[in-house]
Design an enzyme around this catalytic site. Structure first.
Site, PDB file in Angstrom:
ATOM      1  N   HIS A 151      40.664  26.087 -16.617  1.00 34.06           N
ATOM      2  CA  HIS A 151      40.797  26.870 -15.368  1.00 34.06           C
ATOM      3  C   HIS A 151      42.255  27.309 -15.137  1.00 34.06           C
ATOM      4  CE1 HIS A 151      38.859  27.545 -11.177  1.00 34.06           C
ATOM      5  NE2 HIS A 151      39.787  28.455 -11.422  1.00 34.06           N
ATOM      6  N   ILE A 152      42.768  28.065 -16.115  1.00 37.35           N
ATOM      7  CA  ILE A 152      44.177  28.484 -16.033  1.00 37.35           C
ATOM      8  C   ILE A 152      44.326  29.988 -15.821  1.00 37.35           C
ATOM      9  CG2 ILE A 152      45.120  26.539 -17.352  1.00 37.35           C
ATOM     10  CD1 ILE A 152      45.137  28.430 -19.838  1.00 37.35           C
ATOM     11  N   GLY A 153      43.229  30.635 -15.403  1.00 33.46           N
ATOM     12  CA  GLY A 153      43.276  32.098 -15.240  1.00 33.46           C
ATOM     13  C   GLY A 153      44.457  32.583 -14.419  1.00 33.46           C
ATOM     14  N   ALA A 154      44.705  31.912 -13.312  1.00 29.07           N
ATOM     15  CA  ALA A 154      45.778  32.368 -12.411  1.00 29.07           C
ATOM     16  C   ALA A 154      47.069  31.592 -12.634  1.00 29.07           C
ATOM     17  CB  ALA A 154      45.319  32.208 -10.961  1.00 29.07           C
ATOM     18  N   GLU A 182      34.133  20.530 -12.867  1.00 31.05           N
ATOM     19  CA  GLU A 182      35.533  20.502 -13.318  1.00 31.05           C
ATOM     20  C   GLU A 182      36.215  19.251 -12.811  1.00 31.05           C
ATOM     21  OE1 GLU A 182      37.504  24.178 -12.253  1.00 31.05           O
ATOM     22  OE2 GLU A 182      36.173  25.379 -13.489  1.00 31.05           O
ATOM     23  N   ASP A 241      28.114  46.491 -10.858  1.00 30.63           N
ATOM     24  CA  ASP A 241      28.632  45.973  -9.590  1.00 30.63           C
ATOM     25  C   ASP A 241      27.953  46.755  -8.477  1.00 30.63           C
ATOM     26  OD1 ASP A 241      30.191  45.564  -7.197  1.00 30.63           O
ATOM     27  OD2 ASP A 241      31.798  44.776  -8.474  1.00 30.63           O
TER      28      ASP A 241
END
Ligand code: NAD
Length: 303
Positions: A277-280, A256, A170
């Site tokens: 896309h269920i990360g959050a 998506e 990073d």
């Protein structure tokens, strides 16, 4: 009355908090682009998650628009340059869903390494594929984290608890406890697992391409719960077919829902595990995201 429109689902308590303010006139309904464009001239505060694309056209129709609230982290669905030009404040909720995304990352990583999804599918189809499903441990193996921000750090902490060796790249983070900071080439060379936690922008678009994959260890496992566009999915597909990449675990896709030919082919592979896309998408994260966003908006409005 200040006109607020919530165009994507927002946590119910957060919505109730907004509606409880007598100074606000709140509507909550998903409008497709044309309908949203019609409404925009009245809207002063627009709240979205990731489904609504707040592009320049929408922003320019919002002649009274003061605030765009993004219930989540990534701002890649909002034209922040156009918003800035018009003096519109863009508010998001960095960190509020970091633990949820990190936990899903581990679920994906374990599922890819231990064939959990495939085992489930086979059993449901009446198949006993025990011999085909020998996997890999996480213990003692090397995880390379690309992007050591809010989510990357939560992933690192969990990887250390699994007694993995953790490398990270990073450019803005000089150090983090227990993690060895390396350059990208070193990360590719030494990692058994690679997980991506960068924003999607011009520098990160397709950063995982054929050339990058070539530099990785044979049999690497790639996890992506950041944004689909950071991986060139055609190159990933090729590497999964050739065996260069042992498995991929994906929560996000460049398209998506992933219903085009390339994504369909990718999802058909036995060595791909995937979630939509269920990360959050946990009760806890959505509660936190909604509450933080509404509090920030109310503060900005001074009410
Ligand atoms: P963050 O801003 O806290 O961290 C991102 C980190 O990436 C920063 O430290 C930044 O310096 C670093 N970075 C930027 N460009 C880089 C590059 N080229 N190489 C390496 N590092 C680079 O963000 P976050 O909250 O940790 O979110 C990370 C990603 O996860 C974002 O793309 C976000 O949209 C995504 N996300 C996905 C979900 C999901 O549902 N799957 C949910 C929330 C967030």
């Amino acid at each position: 009355m200040i006109r607020v429109h919530v165009n994507d689902p927002l946590d119910q308590e957060a919505l109730n908090l907004l509606k409880s303010r007598t100074q606000l006139d709140v509507t909550s309904e998903h409008l497709e682009k044309e309908k949203l464009l019609e409404l925009m001239p009245q809207v002063e505060v627009l709240i979205v998650r990731s489904a609504t694309k707040v592009n320049r056209e929408i922003i320019e129709k919002g002649t009274k628009l003061r605030i765009i609230g993004r219930a989540g982290v990534g701002l890649d669905n909002i034209d922040v340059v156009a918003a800035k030009e018009k003096g519109i404040k863009v508010l998001n909720t960095p960190g509020a869903s970091a633990v949820s995304v990190a936990e899903l990352t581990f679920g994906l990583m374990l599922s890819a390494a231990r064939h959990i999804a495939r085992g489930t599918k086979d059993l449901k189809e009446g198949l006993w594929t025990k011999k085909e499903l020998e996997g890999h441990e996480l213990f003692g193996r090397t995880l390379g984290i690309i992007g050591l921000g809010m989510i990357g750090k939560e992933v690192a902490k969990r990887a250390l608890a699994f007694e993995m060796k953790v490398l990270a790249y990073d450019p803005l983070v000089p150090s983090f406890q227990g993690v060895e900071m390396v350059n990208l080439d070193e990360l590719y060379k030494f990692s058994d697992f690679i997980t991506l936690h960068v924003p999607l922008n011009e520098q990160t678009k397709h950063m995982i391409n054929a050339e990058a994959i070539e530099k990785m260890k044979n049999g690497v496992i790639i996890v992506n719960a950041s944004r689909g566009g950071v991986i060139d999915e055609q190159a990933l597909y090729n590497a999964l077919v050739s065996g260069k990449v042992y498995a991929a675990a994906l929560d996000v896709f460049e398209v998506e829902p992933p219903q085009d030919e390339l994504r369909k082919k990718l999802l058909q592979l036995q060595n791909v595990v995937a979630t939509p896309h269920i990360g959050a998408s946990t009760c806890q994260a959505q509660e936190r995201v909604g509450k933080e966003l509404v509090e920030r908006i109310l503060k900005e409005l001074g009410i």
